[in-house]
Design an enzyme around this catalytic site. Sequence first.
Site, PDB file in Angstrom:
ATOM      1  CG  HIS A 100     -85.421  -9.350 -60.526  1.00  0.00           C
ATOM      2  ND1 HIS A 100     -86.772  -9.146 -60.659  1.00  0.00           N
ATOM      3  CD2 HIS A 100     -85.109  -9.058 -59.233  1.00  0.00           C
ATOM      4  CE1 HIS A 100     -87.252  -8.737 -59.484  1.00  0.00           C
ATOM      5  NE2 HIS A 100     -86.266  -8.674 -58.612  1.00  0.00           N
ATOM      6  N   GLY A 140     -92.624  -7.207 -54.150  1.00  0.00           N
ATOM      7  CA  GLY A 140     -93.368  -5.961 -54.328  1.00  0.00           C
ATOM      8  C   GLY A 140     -94.823  -6.057 -53.903  1.00  0.00           C
ATOM      9  CD  GLU A 170     -89.389  -6.571 -60.493  1.00  0.00           C
ATOM     10  OE1 GLU A 170     -88.398  -5.871 -60.760  1.00  0.00           O
ATOM     11  OE2 GLU A 170     -89.953  -6.572 -59.376  1.00  0.00           O
ATOM     12  CD  GLU A 223     -85.689 -11.263 -55.341  1.00  0.00           C
ATOM     13  OE1 GLU A 223     -85.706 -10.361 -54.504  1.00  0.00           O
ATOM     14  OE2 GLU A 223     -85.690 -11.046 -56.563  1.00  0.00           O
ATOM     15  N   GLY A 256     -85.742  -4.784 -52.215  1.00  0.00           N
ATOM     16  CA  GLY A 256     -86.245  -3.913 -53.277  1.00  0.00           C
ATOM     17  C   GLY A 256     -86.691  -2.582 -52.707  1.00  0.00           C
ATOM     18  CG  ASN A 263     -83.190  -4.924 -57.740  1.00  0.00           C
ATOM     19  OD1 ASN A 263     -82.910  -3.985 -58.503  1.00  0.00           O
ATOM     20  ND2 ASN A 263     -83.930  -5.946 -58.137  1.00  0.00           N
ATOM     21  CD1 TRP A 264     -81.298   0.805 -54.628  1.00  0.00           C
ATOM     22  CD2 TRP A 264     -80.541   2.583 -55.748  1.00  0.00           C
ATOM     23  NE1 TRP A 264     -80.401   1.450 -53.819  1.00  0.00           N
ATOM     24  CE2 TRP A 264     -79.916   2.545 -54.486  1.00  0.00           C
ATOM     25  CE3 TRP A 264     -80.209   3.620 -56.625  1.00  0.00           C
ATOM     26  CZ2 TRP A 264     -78.981   3.506 -54.078  1.00  0.00           C
ATOM     27  CZ3 TRP A 264     -79.285   4.583 -56.229  1.00  0.00           C
ATOM     28  CH2 TRP A 264     -78.674   4.516 -54.972  1.00  0.00           C
ATOM     29  CE  LYS A 265     -87.422  -4.895 -57.395  1.00  0.00           C
ATOM     30  NZ  LYS A 265     -88.635  -5.625 -57.124  1.00  0.00           N
ATOM     31  CB  SER A 321     -92.510  -8.247 -49.162  1.00  0.00           C
ATOM     32  OG  SER A 321     -93.286  -8.008 -50.311  1.00  0.00           O
TER      33      SER A 321
HETATM   34  P1  13P Z   1     -89.407  -5.853 -52.873  1.00  0.00           P
HETATM   35  O1  13P Z   1     -88.458  -5.856 -51.694  1.00  0.00           O
HETATM   36  O2  13P Z   1     -89.869  -4.484 -53.255  1.00  0.00           O
HETATM   37  O3  13P Z   1     -90.509  -6.837 -52.665  1.00  0.00           O
HETATM   38  O4  13P Z   1     -88.556  -6.381 -54.117  1.00  0.00           O
HETATM   39  C1  13P Z   1     -87.832  -7.540 -53.980  1.00  0.00           C
HETATM   40  C2  13P Z   1     -86.985  -7.726 -55.166  1.00  0.00           C
HETATM   41  O5  13P Z   1     -87.479  -8.006 -56.245  1.00  0.00           O
HETATM   42  C3  13P Z   1     -85.540  -7.528 -55.015  1.00  0.00           C
HETATM   43  O6  13P Z   1     -84.865  -7.969 -56.149  1.00  0.00           O
END
Ligand code: 13P
Length: 230
Positions: A86, A158, A88, A152, A212, A8-10, A191
């Site tokens: 997600h 993050g 976020e 998650e 992520g 997931n590159w966000k 993470s």
């Molecule tokens: P991180 O791996 O940066 O913690 O993000 C996880 C995530 O939200 C994947 O969807």
Amino acid sequence: MEKLIVANWKMNPEDVSKAREIAFFSDQGGVILCPPVIFLNEVKKEIKKATIGAQDVFWERKGSFTGETSALMLKNIGCKYVIIGHSERRRNLKEDNSIIEKKMKALIEEGITPILCIGETREERDKKEAEKIVAEQLSIIPKSTEVIIAYEPVWAIGSGDSCDWELAKEMRSFISDSFKGRFSKILYGGSVNSENCSDYLEKSLFDGLLVGSASLDHQEFKKIIEKALN
Ligand code: 13P
């Protein structure tokens, strides 16, 4: 069961040449790359073994919905998987389970596999409500439909504060015992890095990972892929 690694590159990277570069170095079977929609086409051209997916979808098929992307558009560009729910988006855009349910239905109608993100906040865990929250988030999956679930824990995303593998394993067991027949795979996210990825797969028994920030660093991501898929 074959493991799956979802990247997931966000909202990264900032330009298409960097997107192409990350895609080039991430091109492995068993990997699903989910870049921002603006890069989907270029990423698709860059890969031979990996698959493309998207980070979100709108629930209507077409029409006057400014700024949105339909499941049909994602299917037509080659997405086989789409992340929904997600944390976020739940937090920043106030997406609730009823909105996520509509998105899931739209994807299923187009034959796209939803990757449904679920997970509790730190406060919910402290109040011993983690299982209740997760059960509510999972209750929107229609019976006799198999989606991919990504557990998650919100506090592990993050933050570098990754979830203890034993805690993650408890939740994995809760999900698989309570929601049998409604998922094809359960992934772990939050993470994930090359140091902890094997624990989630080998000790917590997850079927794959949702990665992520580590998916944007191609050396780190390569190490994760090697450990997870070999
Ligand atoms: P991180 O791996 O940066 O913690 O993000 C996880 C995530 O939200 C994947 O969807």
